[in-house]
Design an enzyme around this catalytic site. Structure first.
Site, PDB file in Angstrom:
ATOM      1  N   SER A  16      -5.975  19.956  53.200  1.00  0.00           N
ATOM      2  CA  SER A  16      -6.426  19.940  51.809  1.00  0.00           C
ATOM      3  C   SER A  16      -6.035  18.603  51.207  1.00  0.00           C
ATOM      4  O   SER A  16      -5.117  17.930  51.713  1.00  0.00           O
ATOM      5  CB  SER A  16      -5.745  21.075  51.035  1.00  0.00           C
ATOM      6  OG  SER A  16      -5.879  20.923  49.633  1.00  0.00           O
ATOM      7  N   TYR A  67       2.025  25.544  48.417  1.00  0.00           N
ATOM      8  CA  TYR A  67       0.773  25.149  49.077  1.00  0.00           C
ATOM      9  C   TYR A  67       0.809  23.674  49.472  1.00  0.00           C
ATOM     10  O   TYR A  67       0.429  23.311  50.588  1.00  0.00           O
ATOM     11  CB  TYR A  67      -0.393  25.431  48.129  1.00  0.00           C
ATOM     12  CG  TYR A  67      -1.756  25.193  48.723  1.00  0.00           C
ATOM     13  CD1 TYR A  67      -2.259  26.021  49.720  1.00  0.00           C
ATOM     14  CD2 TYR A  67      -2.564  24.148  48.269  1.00  0.00           C
ATOM     15  CE1 TYR A  67      -3.518  25.808  50.257  1.00  0.00           C
ATOM     16  CE2 TYR A  67      -3.820  23.926  48.798  1.00  0.00           C
ATOM     17  CZ  TYR A  67      -4.294  24.772  49.789  1.00  0.00           C
ATOM     18  OH  TYR A  67      -5.545  24.551  50.318  1.00  0.00           O
TER      19      TYR A  67
END
Length: 259
Positions: free
Chosen positions: A141, A154
């Protein structure tokens, strides 16, 4: 990509989290390039429905369960041959202020997004080395390349995944196995739709305002399409991409300019 060519014919590709969103788009792209494809996931019903629609194999696997991975990968290989391409796509995304990020949330995200990729790669790598050819692509990501507020767990998991990508790429540099990461920005998936819904519920903003906030850092001012991420992943899997390893490629509309 490649028109009607089938450059991945004879290769078995396994895509974790392949039942929907980015994973399903990747599976479709690899199928179009001639690969035999297995998709894995925890939701057996959705997984089998997706596999039936795409014309690939489905094997239920929880990437946080080492024994389930070993059994599932063996089952997949028995049906379609040794795994030559592994796409570590399975992951979860949950936002919370750091002060409200408890150990359960932290462990859940790291176990799924980082340890899962570690376990799956350990399961698939021996056959790649034995065959003398392999591709590992980790779907990270942009949160793995920069810090983002309210996403400590995350960001930590995705930064770790990029670190794993780079370390393993160096370790395998003398072998015909490449290891790369693709780093999508906000993408048209169920996870992002849930994020928008949560923003609307917590802030009272309209859906349009919430979405505009998410894409504000993207110069193209739009969500990324799953198919765009799939194109990047598929390119890294091609025979002609053998010199590309240890890279983290942002698919994010110019959100990050990584040197």
């Amino acid at each position: 990509m490649m028109g009607g060519a089938q450059p991945l014919a004879g290769r078995h590709a396994l895509v974790t989290g392949g039942g929907r969103g980015i994973g399903a788009a990747i599976a479709r792209q690899l199928l179009a390039l001639g690969a035999a494809v297995t998709i894995t996931g925890r939701d057996r019903t959705r997984l089998e429905a997706s596999a039936s629609a795409m014309g690939c194999q489905a094997v239920a696997v929880d990437v946080t369960d080492s024994a389930a991975i070993q059994n599932g990968f063996a089952q997949a290989a028995q049906a379609l041959g040794p795994i030559a391409i592994l796409v570590n796509n399975a992951g979860i995304a949950k936002a919370a202020p750091f002060a409200r990020t408890d150990l359960g949330l932290w462990d859940d995200i790291l176990r799924t997004d980082l340890t899962g990729a570690f376990l799956c790669t350990q399961a698939a790598l021996p056959d790649m080395l034995k065959a003398g050819w392999g591709r590992v692509v980790n779907v990270a990501s942009t949160a793995g390349l920069t810090g983002m507020a309210y996403c400590a767990a995350y960001c930590a998991a995705k930064h770790g995944l990029i670190g794993l990508t780079r370390a393993l790429a160096v370790e395998l540099a003398s072998k015909p196995v490449t290891v790369n990461a693709v780093c999508p920005g906000y993408t048209e998936t169920d996870i992002v739709e849930e994020t928008v819904t949560n923003i609307v519920a917590k802030t009272g903003r309209s859906r349009e305002e919430a979405l505009a906030g998410l894409v504000a850092a993207n110069p193209q001012k739009r969500l990324i399409k799953p198919e765009e991420v799939a194109e990047a992943v598929a390119w890294l899997c091609l025979p002609g991409s053998a010199a590309i390893t240890g890279q983290s490629i942002a698919v994010a509309g110019g959100e990050l300019m990584v040197g």
